[in-house]
Design a protein around this motif. Sequence first.
Motif, mmCIF file in Angstrom:
data_model
loop_
_atom_site.group_PDB
_atom_site.id
_atom_site.type_symbol
_atom_site.label_atom_id
_atom_site.label_comp_id
_atom_site.label_asym_id
_atom_site.label_seq_id
_atom_site.Cartn_x
_atom_site.Cartn_y
_atom_site.Cartn_z
ATOM 1 N N LYS A 83 50.671 18.558 44.774
ATOM 2 C CA LYS A 83 50.565 19.395 43.492
ATOM 3 C C LYS A 83 50.713 18.683 42.127
ATOM 4 O O LYS A 83 51.412 17.635 41.946
ATOM 5 C CB LYS A 83 51.698 20.568 43.582
ATOM 6 C CG LYS A 83 51.640 21.353 44.770
ATOM 7 C CD LYS A 83 50.523 22.214 44.725
ATOM 8 C CE LYS A 83 50.368 23.168 45.732
ATOM 9 N NZ LYS A 83 49.378 24.200 45.884
ATOM 10 N N GLU B 27 40.767 27.383 39.045
ATOM 11 C CA GLU B 27 41.320 26.201 39.827
ATOM 12 C C GLU B 27 40.637 26.016 40.976
ATOM 13 O O GLU B 27 40.324 26.871 41.865
ATOM 14 C CB GLU B 27 42.751 26.570 40.066
ATOM 15 C CG GLU B 27 43.480 25.259 40.739
ATOM 16 C CD GLU B 27 44.895 25.677 41.224
ATOM 17 O OE1 GLU B 27 45.515 24.751 41.343
ATOM 18 O OE2 GLU B 27 45.215 26.906 40.918
ATOM 19 N N ASP C 295 43.761 24.443 44.808
ATOM 20 C CA ASP C 295 45.016 24.948 44.712
ATOM 21 C C ASP C 295 45.767 23.620 44.382
ATOM 22 O O ASP C 295 46.726 23.162 45.155
ATOM 23 C CB ASP C 295 45.556 25.617 46.115
ATOM 24 C CG ASP C 295 47.073 26.228 45.970
ATOM 25 O OD1 ASP C 295 47.190 26.590 44.719
ATOM 26 O OD2 ASP C 295 47.606 26.355 46.929
ATOM 27 N N THR D 71 50.292 35.962 41.367
ATOM 28 C CA THR D 71 50.214 34.712 40.870
ATOM 29 C C THR D 71 51.794 33.851 40.782
ATOM 30 O O THR D 71 52.019 32.899 40.553
ATOM 31 C CB THR D 71 49.647 34.699 39.546
ATOM 32 O OG1 THR D 71 50.434 35.225 38.685
ATOM 33 C CG2 THR D 71 48.364 35.053 39.782
ATOM 34 N N LYS E 228 52.698 30.499 41.825
ATOM 35 C CA LYS E 228 52.026 29.267 41.132
ATOM 36 C C LYS E 228 52.948 28.834 40.006
ATOM 37 O O LYS E 228 52.691 27.701 39.278
ATOM 38 C CB LYS E 228 50.732 29.710 40.508
ATOM 39 C CG LYS E 228 49.748 29.960 41.331
ATOM 40 C CD LYS E 228 49.013 28.920 42.350
ATOM 41 C CE LYS E 228 48.376 27.871 41.269
ATOM 42 N NZ LYS E 228 47.757 26.751 42.336
#
Length: 140
Positions: free
Chosen positions: A7, A30, A33, A131, A134
């Motif tokens: 990430k 995006e 991910d 979301t 995220k």
Amino acid sequence: MEILPGKKVVLFDGVCNLCNTWVQRILKREKGDVFLLASLQSQEAESLMRARGIDTEKVDSIILIDPGVAYYLKSDAALEIARHLKGYRWLPPLLGWIPRSIRDVVYDFIARNRYKWYGKRESCMLPSPETANKFLDASR
């Protein structure tokens, strides 16, 4: 603060309408991910910046933290983020050849005027339940 493997973390001005518009674009476009998000006003962002020696008094716009590599500021961050967004991957090859000093002059001009042109929120945006995973400051 530990970042999940694979990430990258986008730190953004949570009260800036322009920044929040781009956060929505990241969420919609995006590819793969890749990103986690946190507002610059959050404790999580402050911790990540402090750990990397980023002066929180001098940086008030976008930062991209790539744990295995480094961090990116200003136009470098924007171009690195664009590499992972459907419909925006053409930007890095087109603009990446322009020297950073020139790109950052344009970036700084927009950043200085962003509240005047796009407005400012009273508080940071709250992610939707869909979301929330995220956002570092909402999900962890």
